[in-house]
Design an enzyme around this catalytic site. Structure first.
Site, PDB file in Angstrom:
ATOM      1  N   VAL A 167       1.811  -8.982  -8.654  1.00 14.83           N
ATOM      2  CA  VAL A 167       2.606  -9.106  -7.421  1.00 14.83           C
ATOM      3  C   VAL A 167       4.071  -9.275  -7.805  1.00 14.83           C
ATOM      4  O   VAL A 167       4.405 -10.185  -8.578  1.00 14.83           O
ATOM      5  CB  VAL A 167       2.159 -10.338  -6.598  1.00 14.83           C
ATOM      6  N   ALA A 184       6.093  -7.475  -9.695  1.00 11.11           N
ATOM      7  CA  ALA A 184       6.434  -7.129 -11.085  1.00 11.11           C
ATOM      8  C   ALA A 184       6.789  -8.391 -11.880  1.00 11.11           C
ATOM      9  O   ALA A 184       5.979  -9.310 -11.964  1.00 11.11           O
ATOM     10  CB  ALA A 184       7.548  -6.088 -11.141  1.00 11.11           C
ATOM     11  N   GLY A 231       9.759   7.116 -10.950  1.00 11.51           N
ATOM     12  CA  GLY A 231       8.753   6.183 -11.498  1.00 11.51           C
ATOM     13  C   GLY A 231       8.519   4.954 -10.625  1.00 11.51           C
ATOM     14  O   GLY A 231       8.001   3.947 -11.108  1.00 11.51           O
ATOM     15  N   ASP A 243      -1.819  -0.540  -1.897  1.00 12.18           N
ATOM     16  CA  ASP A 243      -1.181  -1.333  -2.949  1.00 12.18           C
ATOM     17  C   ASP A 243      -0.705  -2.684  -2.391  1.00 12.18           C
ATOM     18  O   ASP A 243      -0.901  -3.730  -3.002  1.00 12.18           O
ATOM     19  CB  ASP A 243      -0.017  -0.513  -3.521  1.00 12.18           C
ATOM     20  N   LYS A 276      -1.931  -6.647  -3.020  1.00 11.22           N
ATOM     21  CA  LYS A 276      -1.022  -7.731  -3.424  1.00 11.22           C
ATOM     22  C   LYS A 276      -1.144  -8.943  -2.492  1.00 11.22           C
ATOM     23  O   LYS A 276      -1.209 -10.084  -2.959  1.00 11.22           O
ATOM     24  CB  LYS A 276       0.419  -7.228  -3.442  1.00 11.22           C
TER      25      LYS A 276
END
Ligand code: ADP
Ligand code: ASP
Ligand code: MG
Length: 815
Positions: free
Chosen positions: A609, A611, A664, A678, A682
């Site tokens: 969660v 990064a 990216g 996603d 999280k």
């Protein structure tokens, strides 16, 4: 008076013998006895040769020629040509005698202990004869002492007992008349009939100690190929270092438990006379070496050394008939002793319901027979159970005189082993408290020695072993970050961060010993990598059996996530940005956490969660300190935030999504981001970490993507489908703009309900100013009631994700 002993390696080659000569010359003019071993490896060759001959294998002759050539070439290289012939003829007479005996063994097919002693004695007899001639040829007047005649023993072949009264008399008489320098063969002796005996393998050290004690030597030095008695066996523990000082008792314990550098009986004769022993390195004479003496137990270091014995078998005798029965242990030990079984370790629980002894595995059969005979009656009446034998064991002993003055050493030993998944089969502590001994599985021996060595001798230095699957964007960046920090961590934090295994979806590559050279990890993987197979990778990691191992999964792969439980069970920690495991079924999530606890491994996933943002650690701290989470509001998708920050009326939505992929910011499959899956994962993880049982299906998802787009099967089809439905997205963005609001994909947890969806965020909302790919999390708790605890910052990208993984690794290293 000095006694010096040079071991096999020291006298192993002509070059080494020249060094020995220099050491002897440097010590002159004092009266000196120099005890020598056989040329390095020769005793083993003689043993193998006689075994072959006894089994009728003609190839013994080849070994015999090797032995002959070894001695003849030493003479050729070492002695001046003019003196060679005398030495050659002496040595040839000895070699002919050896050849005759070997032929006899071959013909009779029998090798009695008596004959074996005769055969093995040739090693030292040959070497001492050559060395004496060499020293004399160098103008150093030297006599050859006849150890066989001087050292008198009983007739217990292969391990004879010395008659000290007679021996001491012989030695003092002889030395008083001999030259100032006397060379004597180690290891060999004879019984009262003059029959050759030996003092046991490694016995040259003992020969030297017998001379030192008989002569009341002022100095007794054992010259070998290491710079002293080390903190552990240097062949197993590369960071082992020489011990400066040891007491006789400490040296005795260490050598008994496997420190090969000194033969255990060596200590007794000099201990009685308190003659210090110095262990020195022939190849580094300037190194201080180790001094073994009477007053060595001062100093701060309470654990002095660590040693081990392999090939151990445990015998467990259990049964109700044993409790409180007198003489039970007496009978057991009497039976073993009569069968000539050496008991290395004994443990008995106070319930007396079982007794466990450790023996050399070669004695298993003898022990079984002896015990079966002694307890025949009890076994038939089932008062005791059939003997249980466990093989494949090793003993590790921690030694130090001052250990008794410190509490917690046992605890430190057991927890260091436990944290690395090494279970202990038996424990014994002598009442002297000079030694704590544990029995463990031999396959764990190297790891155990290294773990304990790190824990007791390098309390500051720690090596972590990393195994990394997924070395693309995030993994590759992590490797580069570790490479950059390696020296800093090594020097400033005493932490060696070694990447030992790496893999991408095609190949895997390992370097267990030194760690992978990070200057060229891609090249090594390409040229030396084996085909990648995930379970194989895990097997290799488990087989490497390295201490402080961490498995790092940088993939988004469900199969890899499926391996965590097995890995944690091997006491290997797992660190991952892969959300699949923590967002899978609640039971699996709990199982992983409890497995980690049970096996003392760690399971860290801070980067699941936000990064590298400290979201989960902060949440964990709140919960552990007793706070309660009431509401969470968050923007958790760096990719969606980037997309909606770039999406303006008139720009095609498909182009923005495509661009996010190129940079990216999206998952390899952008639908995972755009569908909200996603983000659902999280918020699910946040809810679970808050202490609630929650499933993915409990979260309401308000999708803004038309179903037709979601049904596509390739990224290109998905982009085309988004283009086709562009007017849907244009309407969403212009509606928001008309209201002066911004679009944010928001995850909410409130009053036990969770949802994710696109929301129009007004100007006064904290989410309004969220830039680029930033994430934000608001925690409303019992303590943060009106103003939430806010965590905000870059929530996607390789650098920040890699640094979050790095931080998890550091947390494990520092734990
Ligand atoms: P030598 O032939 O000189 O008698 P050994 O081979 O018998 O020598 O003993 C020296 C070897 O013992 C070293 O080379 C080392 O590999 C091994 N060894 C095992 N444990 C220890 C230890 N704790 N300290 C030093 N050496 C050890
Ligand atoms: N040569 C004998 C052995 O190898 C004795 C010794 O070297 O200490 O066992
Ligand atoms: Mg030795």
């Amino acid at each position: 008076m000095k006694v010096l002993k040079f071991g096999g390696t020291s006298v192993g080659t002509p070059e080494n013998l020249r060094i020995v000569k220099d050491i002897l010359v440097a010590g002159q003019p004092e009266k000196t006895v120099c005890v020598v071993s056989a040329l390095g490896g020769v005793t083993n060759l003689l043993h193998s040769c006689s075994d072959l001959a006894a089994s009728g294998d003609e190839s013994y002759e080849e070994l015999l020629s090797q032995i002959e050539e070894r001695h003849l070439s030493t003479i050729r290289e070492l002695l001046p040509v003019k003196t060679q012939s005398v030495t050659f003829s002496k040595i040839k007479i000895l070699l002919n005698e050896l050849e005759d005996i070997m032929k006899g063994v071959y013909l009779i097919r029998e090798l009695s202990p008596k004959t074996l002693d005769k055969v093995l004695s040739f090693g030292e007899t040959l070497s001492s004869n050559i060395i004496v001639d060499y020293l004399n040829a160098e103008n150093i007047k030297t006599d050859l002492g006849d150890s066989k005649a001087l050292i008198k023993t009983d007739s217990a072949h292969n391990n004879a007992n010395v008659d000290f009264a007679l021996t001491n008399k012989n030695i003092t008489e002889y030395i008083s008349k001999a030259a100032d320098l006397v060379v004597c063969a180690g290891f060999v002796s004879s019984d009262e009939n003059g029959v050759t005996t030996t003092l046991g393998r490694g016995g040259s050290d003992y020969t030297a100690a017998i001379f030192a004690a008989a002569l009341d030597a002022d100095a007794f030095e054992i010259w070998t190929d290491v710079s002293g008695m080390m903190t552990s066996d240097p062949r197993q523990v590369t960071s082992a270092h020489p011990i400066e000082k040891l007491s006789f008792q400490e040296a005795l314990e260490l050598s008994h438990f496997g420190a090969k550098v000194i033969y255990p009986p060596t200590i007794q004769p000099v201990l009685d006379k308190k003659i210090p022993i110095k262990i020195k390195n022939t190849f580094a004479p300037e190194d201080p070496g180790t001094t073994i003496c009477d007053d060595a137990n001062g100093g701060k270091q309470f654990v002095k050394g660590l040693s081990s014995v392999s090939n151990i078998a445990l015998l467990n005798l259990t049964g109700s008939g044993m409790v409180g029965v007198p003489k039970f242990s007496f009978r057991l030990f009497k039976a073993l002793s009569e069968a000539k079984v050496n008991v290395i370790i004994i443990t008995q629980a106070s319930s007396e319901h079982s007794i466990c002894v450790g023996i050399d595995k070669k004695d298993i059969e003898k022990s079984q027979e002896a015990i079966a005979a002694e307890f025949q009656l009890e076994l038939s009446l089932r008062k005791i159970d059939p003997l249980e034998v466990e093989t494949g064991m090793a003993i590790v002993a921690l030694v130090g005189d001052n250990m008794r003055q410190h509490v917690g050493i046992g605890g430190q030993m057991f927890s260091a082993l436990g944290e690395n998944g090494i279970s202990i089969k038996a424990i014994a502590q002598g009442s002297s408290e000079r030694n704590i001994t544990v029995v463990l599985e031999e396959r764990h021996l190297k790891k155990a020695l290294n773990v304990l060595h790190e824990s007791f001798f390098l309390s500051k230095k720690k090596r972590m072993n990393l195994f990394m699957v997924g070395i693309g964007n995030v993994g590759g960046t992590l490797i580069e970050q570790i490479k950059k920090q390696y020296h800093y961590l090594d020097e400033q934090e005493d932490l060696e961060l070694k990447i030992v295994g790496i893999a991408n979806s095609r190949k895997m590559y390992f370097n267990d010993e030194d760690g992978i050279n990070l200057e060229d990890w891609k090249g090594q993987l390409d040229s030396e990598g084996e085909p990648m197979e995930a379970t194989q990778f895990v097997n290799r990691m488990v087989e490497a059996n390295l201490r402080n191992s961490i498995f790092i999964d940088n993939t988004a792969n469900a199969d890899i996530a499926g391996l965590y439980e097995e890995i944690l069970k091997k006491s290997i920690s797992v660190v991952t940005p892969n959300k699949i495991a923590c967002a899978s079924g609640y039971e699996n999530y709990l199982t992983l956490k409890s497995t980690a606890r049970e096996y003392q491994s760690k399971f860290y996933y801070e980067t699941n969660v936000g990064a590298g943002l400290p979201v989960l650690t902060t949440l964990g701290d709140l919960i552990k300190s007793g706070d309660k989470i009431n509401k969470i509001q968050a923007v958790l998708s760096g990719s969606l935030n980037f997309i909606f920050n770039s999406f303006k009326p008139g720009v095609k939505f498909a182009d923005v999504v495509r661009q996010a992929g190129v940079e990216g910011y999206t998952e390899p499959d952008p639908k995972i981001d755009l569908s909200g899956v996603d983000v659902m994962r999280k918020i699910l993880i946040l809810i679970r970490e808050s202490g609630l049982k929650f499933e993915l299906g409990d979260i309401e998802s308000k999708s803004f993507i038309p179903q037709e787009c979601m049904d596509t099967t390739s990224n290109e089809d998905f982009y085309s489908s988004l283009e086709k439905h562009d007017e849907v997205f244009q309407k969403i963005v212009s509606d928001a703009e008309a209201k002066g609001a911004k679009l944010k994909f928001v995850a909410t947890f409130d009053k036990g309900q969770a949802s994710v969806g696109l929301e129009e965020v007004p100007k006064d909302h904290p989410f309004y100013i969220l830039e680029g790919k930033d994430n934000i999390v608001l925690f409303y708790t019992n303590r943060y009631v009106e103003q939430p605890l806010v965590i905000k910052g870059a929530g996607a990208g390789a650098e920040v994700t890699a640094s979050g993984i790095f931080a998890d690794v550091m947390r494990i290293a520092n734990s």
